[in-house]
Design a protein around this motif. Structure first.
Motif, short mmCIF file in Angstrom:
data_model
loop_
_atom_site.label_atom_id
_atom_site.label_comp_id
_atom_site.label_asym_id
_atom_site.label_seq_id
_atom_site.Cartn_x
_atom_site.Cartn_y
_atom_site.Cartn_z
N ILE A 17 0.75 -1.23 -0.31
CA ILE A 17 -0.05 -0.86 0.12
C ILE A 17 0.76 1.00 -0.34
CG2 ILE A 17 -1.26 1.22 1.24
CD1 ILE A 17 -3.15 -0.90 2.14
N GLY A 33 2.18 1.89 -3.60
CA GLY A 33 0.84 2.13 -4.12
C GLY A 33 0.84 3.98 -4.27
N LEU A 66 -8.44 0.39 1.60
CA LEU A 66 -7.72 -0.52 0.49
C LEU A 66 -6.66 -1.56 2.04
CD1 LEU A 66 -4.64 2.29 -0.91
CD2 LEU A 66 -6.58 0.53 -1.64
N LEU A 75 -4.79 -5.92 -4.98
CA LEU A 75 -4.85 -4.33 -4.43
C LEU A 75 -4.20 -4.17 -5.84
CD1 LEU A 75 -4.20 -2.18 -2.41
CD2 LEU A 75 -1.40 -3.10 -2.40
N ASP A 76 -3.84 -4.45 -6.98
CA ASP A 76 -3.82 -3.94 -8.06
C ASP A 76 -5.05 -3.14 -8.71
OD1 ASP A 76 -1.26 -4.58 -7.99
OD2 ASP A 76 -1.22 -6.16 -8.99
N ILE A 115 -5.14 0.54 -7.00
CA ILE A 115 -4.04 1.12 -6.06
C ILE A 115 -3.52 2.45 -7.11
CG2 ILE A 115 -2.24 0.29 -7.32
CD1 ILE A 115 -2.38 1.86 -3.44
N GLU A 170 -3.94 6.57 -5.11
CA GLU A 170 -2.77 6.78 -5.44
C GLU A 170 -3.52 8.59 -6.06
OE1 GLU A 170 0.21 8.90 -6.77
OE2 GLU A 170 -1.11 8.04 -8.15
#
Length: 216
Positions: free
Chosen positions: A103, A106, A172, A182-183, A186, A190
């Motif tokens: 995290i 990212g 997250l 997560l991808d 992310i 961000e």
């Protein structure tokens, strides 16, 4: 035919009164999901066929009527799912450290900043905002009921969290612990944290964290 059907379904939403800044701020508590799903971040007007939302609610949430909609949203507002993760988040483990490191990387944050978040509360409050919108769009709840839920989610999120960064990390953490990739979110997360959308095109609302206060 599909295009005409979409226009007919969305026509009733097109003449809504512009939202106030306070309403837009409440919607920011659902910004991560709205952005990743290609929905408007700062509005409650859908831009897809409503049957797509009805199908998603039925298949992914088992929500097909008003009673199920209200119960599911209530469970989110009561943090029913995220509270199950509290033990995991308060005990150090290699798995948690790995999630935190991913995290931090990212979001382009220091690991120490990410490690300060010890709750997954935003995993539920963010989903409550989105679910309220979807249920309103398909007719399971009224527009006023949707706003009542959205405002409750915003109030709870701002009460439990410290700032937008903490809120994003909390979301997250919950999402990743529950088993999602997560991808998948992310990049959008961000961009919201840093207030910068994609360089090739402007998307309204990617600077929402900068425009609206986390706490009133």
């Amino acid at each position: 035919m599909m295009k005409k059907r979409k226009q007919q379904q969305l026509a009733k939403f097109s003449s809504k009164t512009p939202l106030t800044d306070e309403q837009k701020r409440a919607l920011v508590f659902g910004a991560i999901l709205s952005y990743t799903r290609g929905e408007k971040i700062l509005d409650t007007i859908p831009d897809r066929r409503l049957d797509e939302y009805a199908y998603g609610l039925s298949r992914q949430w088992e929500v097909t009527n008003t009673e199920e909609a209200k119960q599911t949203i209530a469970n989110l507002l009561n943090l029913k799912r995220s509270m199950e993760f509290e033990v995991v988040l308060r005990l150090s483990s290699p798995e948690l450290s790995q999630i935190q490191e991913r995290i931090a990387k990212g979001l382009k944050l220091d690991l120490s900043t990410v490690a300060q978040t010890k709750s997954a509360y935003a995993w539920d409050t963010c989903r409550a905002v989105s679910l309220a919108k979807w249920c309103y769009w398909v007719g399971h709840i009224t527009e006023q009921e949707a706003w009542d839920y959205i405002n409750q989610a915003a109030d709870k999120g701002s009460e439990l969290g410290e700032n937008w960064t903490d809120y994003t990390v909390s979301f997250l953490l919950g999402r990743t612990i529950q088993g999602f990739d997560l991808d998948d979110v992310i990049i959008e997360a961000e961009q919201l944290v840093n207030g910068k959308g994609p360089s090739m095109r402007k998307i309204d609302g990617t600077d929402a964290y900068l425009r609206f206060p986390f706490k009133n």
